[in-house]
Write a protein that holds these residues in place. Structure first.
Motif, PDB file in Angstrom:
ATOM      1  N   GLY A   1      24.118  -4.104   4.395  1.00 53.08           N
ATOM      2  CA  GLY A   1      22.712  -3.781   4.183  1.00 53.08           C
ATOM      3  C   GLY A   1      22.533  -2.395   3.612  1.00 53.08           C
ATOM      4  N   TYR A   2      21.272  -1.985   3.516  1.00 52.59           N
ATOM      5  CA  TYR A   2      20.949  -0.715   2.884  1.00 52.59           C
ATOM      6  C   TYR A   2      21.450   0.481   3.688  1.00 52.59           C
ATOM      7  N   ALA A   3      21.736   0.262   4.971  1.00 54.59           N
ATOM      8  CA  ALA A   3      22.186   1.380   5.797  1.00 54.59           C
ATOM      9  C   ALA A   3      23.618   1.777   5.465  1.00 54.59           C
ATOM     10  N   ALA A   4      24.432   0.813   5.071  1.00 55.36           N
ATOM     11  CA  ALA A   4      25.824   1.097   4.715  1.00 55.36           C
ATOM     12  C   ALA A   4      26.144   0.303   3.454  1.00 55.36           C
ATOM     13  N   TRP A   5      25.603   0.771   2.371  1.00 57.60           N
ATOM     14  CA  TRP A   5      25.626   0.030   1.102  1.00 57.60           C
ATOM     15  C   TRP A   5      27.034  -0.244   0.592  1.00 57.60           C
ATOM     16  N   THR A   6      27.938   0.696   0.766  1.00 57.08           N
ATOM     17  CA  THR A   6      29.293   0.551   0.262  1.00 57.08           C
ATOM     18  C   THR A   6      30.274   0.662   1.411  1.00 57.08           C
ATOM     19  N   PRO A   7      31.504   0.178   1.251  1.00 58.73           N
ATOM     20  CA  PRO A   7      31.956  -0.691   0.160  1.00 58.73           C
ATOM     21  C   PRO A   7      31.607  -2.147   0.425  1.00 58.73           C
ATOM     22  N   ALA A   8      31.733  -2.941  -0.620  1.00 61.97           N
ATOM     23  CA  ALA A   8      31.469  -4.372  -0.495  1.00 61.97           C
ATOM     24  C   ALA A   8      32.684  -5.143  -0.987  1.00 61.97           C
ATOM     25  N   LYS A   9      32.920  -6.297  -0.418  1.00 68.05           N
ATOM     26  CA  LYS A   9      34.032  -7.148  -0.819  1.00 68.05           C
ATOM     27  C   LYS A   9      33.492  -8.379  -1.535  1.00 68.05           C
ATOM     28  N   PHE A  10      33.851  -8.491  -2.790  1.00 68.97           N
ATOM     29  CA  PHE A  10      33.332  -9.590  -3.605  1.00 68.97           C
ATOM     30  C   PHE A  10      33.902 -10.934  -3.155  1.00 68.97           C
ATOM     31  N   HIS A  11      35.241 -11.033  -3.100  1.00 72.42           N
ATOM     32  CA  HIS A  11      35.883 -12.310  -2.801  1.00 72.42           C
ATOM     33  C   HIS A  11      35.667 -12.764  -1.365  1.00 72.42           C
ATOM     34  N   ALA A  12      35.266 -11.851  -0.495  1.00 75.58           N
ATOM     35  CA  ALA A  12      34.983 -12.256   0.880  1.00 75.58           C
ATOM     36  C   ALA A  12      33.677 -13.033   0.961  1.00 75.58           C
ATOM     37  N   ASN A  13      32.879 -12.956  -0.084  1.00 73.54           N
ATOM     38  CA  ASN A  13      31.551 -13.561  -0.046  1.00 73.54           C
ATOM     39  C   ASN A  13      31.293 -14.569  -1.164  1.00 73.54           C
ATOM     40  N   VAL A  14      32.107 -14.518  -2.208  1.00 70.40           N
ATOM     41  CA  VAL A  14      31.915 -15.420  -3.347  1.00 70.40           C
ATOM     42  C   VAL A  14      33.237 -16.120  -3.642  1.00 70.40           C
ATOM     43  N   THR A  15      33.208 -17.419  -3.795  1.00 64.57           N
ATOM     44  CA  THR A  15      34.412 -18.186  -4.094  1.00 64.57           C
ATOM     45  C   THR A  15      34.557 -18.327  -5.605  1.00 64.57           C
TER      46      THR A  15
ATOM     47  N   HIS B   1      13.451   0.926   3.715  1.00 66.13           N
ATOM     48  CA  HIS B   1      13.530  -0.532   3.685  1.00 66.13           C
ATOM     49  C   HIS B   1      12.851  -1.216   4.867  1.00 66.13           C
ATOM     50  N   THR B   2      12.208  -0.439   5.726  1.00 61.55           N
ATOM     51  CA  THR B   2      11.460  -1.080   6.811  1.00 61.55           C
ATOM     52  C   THR B   2      10.014  -1.323   6.397  1.00 61.55           C
TER      53      THR B   2
ATOM     54  N   ASN C   1       0.829  -1.206   0.000  1.00 56.05           N
ATOM     55  CA  ASN C   1       0.000   0.000   0.000  1.00 56.05           C
ATOM     56  C   ASN C   1       0.859   1.250   0.000  1.00 56.05           C
ATOM     57  N   CYS C   2       0.365   2.285  -0.675  1.00 55.90           N
ATOM     58  CA  CYS C   2       1.095   3.548  -0.751  1.00 55.90           C
ATOM     59  C   CYS C   2       1.425   4.077   0.636  1.00 55.90           C
ATOM     60  N   PHE C   3       0.530   3.853   1.570  1.00 61.55           N
ATOM     61  CA  PHE C   3       0.665   4.367   2.924  1.00 61.55           C
ATOM     62  C   PHE C   3       1.969   3.906   3.569  1.00 61.55           C
ATOM     63  N   ALA C   4       2.524   2.770   3.102  1.00 66.12           N
ATOM     64  CA  ALA C   4       3.750   2.239   3.690  1.00 66.12           C
ATOM     65  C   ALA C   4       4.917   3.198   3.537  1.00 66.12           C
ATOM     66  N   CYS C   5       4.927   3.953   2.445  1.00 66.20           N
ATOM     67  CA  CYS C   5       6.039   4.872   2.198  1.00 66.20           C
ATOM     68  C   CYS C   5       5.602   6.339   2.219  1.00 66.20           C
ATOM     69  N   HIS C   6       4.412   6.616   1.737  1.00 68.67           N
ATOM     70  CA  HIS C   6       3.959   7.994   1.595  1.00 68.67           C
ATOM     71  C   HIS C   6       3.124   8.413   2.796  1.00 68.67           C
ATOM     72  N   SER C   7       3.470   9.549   3.356  1.00 68.92           N
ATOM     73  CA  SER C   7       2.684  10.101   4.464  1.00 68.92           C
ATOM     74  C   SER C   7       1.579  10.971   3.888  1.00 68.92           C
ATOM     75  N   PRO C   8       0.307  10.664   4.174  1.00 64.69           N
ATOM     76  CA  PRO C   8      -0.794  11.431   3.584  1.00 64.69           C
ATOM     77  C   PRO C   8      -0.893  12.852   4.125  1.00 64.69           C
TER      78      PRO C   8
END
Length: 492
Positions: free
Chosen positions: A206-220, A158-159, A139-146
Motif C-alpha cells: 500500500g501507500y504506506a510502504a510503496w516499495t519494493p514490489a514483486k512483480f512475479h509474486a502477483n502476476v503470472t 490516502h485516508t 472537497n478541498c477540506f479533505a486534504c487542506h486545513s483552512p
C-alpha cells in the motif's frame, strides 16, 4: 444656535436640506436608513458632539451592525482582483474597528463547506492548479486545513479519498507531489498478463510502504519475459542473439542458473539454432564432419553435459566414406595407425577408401585384407618392405636371395618370382637372370651360401680341379653358355 429650542434626537427635523441654512445630508452620506440596526436613527445617534462639532461622526462606534456591510461599503471597496465579484464584506471583514486587512475566517468551515465555491481560481481566490492531483469532486477540506497559513502545505495520506486499483490515476508523474513510475520501471503495460494492472497489483504494501514490489509474486507471466529482462541479460556469448528468455528460464522464482529444458526436444528440433558456438556450445573444430545431420541423431539431450555419445553409424548412412572421419583428426573416430600399409602409394589402391579392404564394416573394423579386395600386379615392395609386418604385409626374410644382383644391380620387384598374393612362397624365376656379371649364378648357388630356398649349392671347382670358370653359367657345362641341361630349369 440651537439654544432657543431644545433639540434632542430631532436633528433631521430641520436638517433635511429643505430649510436653509439648516444643511441636510450630503449626497455621499452613508445610507444608514437602509440598515435595520440604524434605520430609525437620528443624526445625533452618530454625531455625538452635537451641533457645535457636527463632524466627524463614527457610525460603528454608535451602531452595532452584524451584516449588510455592502449597503455602505460596496462602492468603496478597492478595484482589485481580491474584491472582484465579492458582495458580502463580512465574509472576510469580521471587525468594524479593524476593517482593513480583513481575512476570511476559515475556522468556522468544516467538511460540509463547499470550498470550490470561492476557491475557483477567479476573483483573486486560489483555485486548483492545472497540475493538481485529480481528486474529482472531493472537497478541498479533505486534504487542506483552512487554519494553515497560505492554505498549504497539505498532506494526502490516502485516508481522505478511498483509493483501490486507481493509484495510476494520480501517480503518473504529472501531479506533484504524487510521484510517478521512474524511467527504469519495468514496462508491465506491454505484457498482456499485466497490461491492465494498476500499481497496487504489485505494490501490496500500500501507500504506506510503496516499495519494493514483486512483480512475479502477483502476476503470472509464462512468456514475453524479454519485454522486461532483455535489457538486463548478461553480455556474454550464452545470451548473445537470444530473445526468448523462457526457452531456458522456466521459473520466475529461481531465475539464475537456468538450463534449457531439452527433455521436450525431438529429432525434429534444429539443435544448431542455439548450439552454434556463440549462444551455446557448438561443434568443436575436431568434431567429426557429419554435414547437416542434426545433433539429436547422436547426442542425447537428457545426458548431463551433452557428452559422451556413441556414433554407431546408424545415425548417418556411411558407404565408401570412412576416411572422411577416420583420418585421425576427429576423435574419437580413430584413424589409420602409423604402421598401416601405405595403400595410397599403390596405383591400384590409391583412391580406395577404408571399406575397400575392411569388408567387415564398422562393426568389425580390424583385419582388413588388401589383396582380397584390390588386385596389385606391381609395387609389392611399397608395403612388403619390412615396416608393415604387424599389418600382415610380410617382408622378405633376412636370408632372402640377393635379387639385387640378378639384373645388373637393379632391384627386382617381388612379383618377378612371387606371382600369387595368396600363396606367397614361390620358386625362383630364372628367366630374369641370365648369369654372368650382375646375374651371377654363383650368388645363390655357390657352396657356403645360406639363402632361403632349396637351391643346389656347389663350389666352382666341383668338377674341375683348376677353376677356369668365373660363374656357373660360364663353366662350359651349365646352360645357357654351356651345352647341357635345360635353360635354368634343369641344372645338369
Amino acid at each position: 444656535n440651537h439654544t432657543q429650542v431644545a433639540v434632542t434626537a430631532q436633528c433631521a427635523t430641520c436638517h433635511t436640506g429643505s430649510f436653509a441654512p439648516a444643511d441636510g445630508k450630503p449626497a455621499s452620506h452613508i445610507p444608514y436608513q437602509l440598515v435595520p440596526a440604524s434605520a430609525s436613527a437620528n443624526c445625533d445617534t452618530c454625531h455625538k458632539a452635537g451641533y457645535a462639532a457636527w463632524t466627524p461622526a463614527n457610525f460603528h462606534a454608535n451602531v452595532t451592525v452584524a451584516n449588510q456591510c455592502s449597503t455602505c461599503h460596496l462602492s468603496l471597496r478597492p478595484t482589485n482582483a481580491t474584491h472582484t465579484g465579492q458582495t458580502l464584506c463580512e465574509n472576510c471583514h469580521k471587525s468594524t474597528s479593524t476593517w482593513s486587512s480583513g481575512k476570511v475566517d476559515h475556522g468556522a468551515f468544516n467538511a460540509a463547506t463547499n470550498c470550490a465555491s470561492c476557491h475557483n481560481g477567479t476573483g483573486g481566490v486560489t483555485g486548483k492548479t492545472a497540475t493538481h492531483i485529480p481528486v474529482g469532486a472531493t472537497n478541498c477540506f479533505a486534504c487542506h486545513s483552512p487554519t494553515l497559513p497560505d492554505w498549504k502545505p497539505s498532506k494526502f495520506n490516502h485516508t481522505q479519498v478511498a483509493v483501490t486499483a486507481q493509484c495510476a490515476t494520480c501517480h503518473t508523474g504529472s501531479f506533484a507531489p504524487a510521484d510517478g513510475k521512474p524511467a527504469s520501471h519495468i514496462p508491465y503495460q506491454l505484457v498482456p498478463a499485466s497490461a491492465s494492472a494498476n500499481c497496487d497489483t504489485c505494490h501490496k504494501a500500500g501507500y504506506a510502504a510503496w516499495t519494493p514490489a514483486k512483480f512475479h509474486a502477483n502476476v503470472t507471466v509464462i512468456n514475453q519475459c524479454s519485454t522486461c529482462h532483455l535489457g538486463v541479460r548478461p553480455a556474454n556469448a550464452t545470451h548473445a542473439g537470444q530473445t526468448t528468455c523462457e526457452n531456458c528460464h522456466k521459473s520466475t522464482s529461481v531465475w539464475s542458473g537456468a538450463k534449457v529444458d531439452h527433455s521436450t526436444f525431438t529429432a525434429a528440433t534444429n539443435c544448431l539454432t542455439c548450439h552454434n558456438g556463440s549462444a551455446a556450445t557448438g561443434k568443436p573444430p575436431t568434431h567429426i564432419p557429419v554435414g547437416a545431420t542434426n545433433c539429436f541423431a547422436c547426442h542425447s539431450p537428457t545426458v548431463p553435459g551433452w557428452r559422451p555419445t556413441k556414433f554407431n553409424h546408424t545415425q548417418v548412412t556411411v558407404a565408401g566414406q570412412c576416411a572422411t572421419c577416420h583420418s585421425g583428426g576427429f576423435a574419437p573416430a580413430d584413424g589409420k595407425p602409423a604402421n598401416h600399409v601405405p595403400y595410397q602409394l599403390v596405383a591400384a589402391a590409391a583412391s580406395a577408401n577404408c571399406d575397400t579392404c575392411h569388408k567387415g564394416s564398422f562393426s568389425t573394423w580390424a583385419n582388413g585384407k588388401l589383396h582380397a579386395s584390390v588386385t596389385v600386379t606391381g609395387q609389392c615392395k611399397t608395403c612388403h618392405a619390412g615396416a608393415y609386418t604387424s599389418q600382415g604385409a610380410d617382408a622378405k626374410p633376412a636370408n632372402h636371395i640377393p635379387e639385387a644382383q640378378l639384373l645388373n644391380g637393379g632391384a627386382m620387384e617381388c612379383n618377378a618370382c612371387h606371382t600369387s598374393t595368396t600363396t606367397w612362397s614361390q620358386r625362383m624365376n630364372h628367366n630374369g637372370s641370365l648369369g654372368g656379371g650382375a646375374g651371377w649364378c654363383k650368388s645363390c648357388h655357390a657352396s657356403g651360401t645360406s639363402y632361403a630356398g632349396s637351391m643346389e649349392r656347389k663350389s666352382l671347382t666341383h668338377q674341375r680341379k683348376t677353376p677356369p670358370a668365373i660363374d656357373c653359367s660360364e663353366s662350359g657345362c651349365h646352360r645357357p653358355l654351356g651345352n647341357k641341361g635345360a635353360a635354368y630349369s634343369k641344372w645338369n
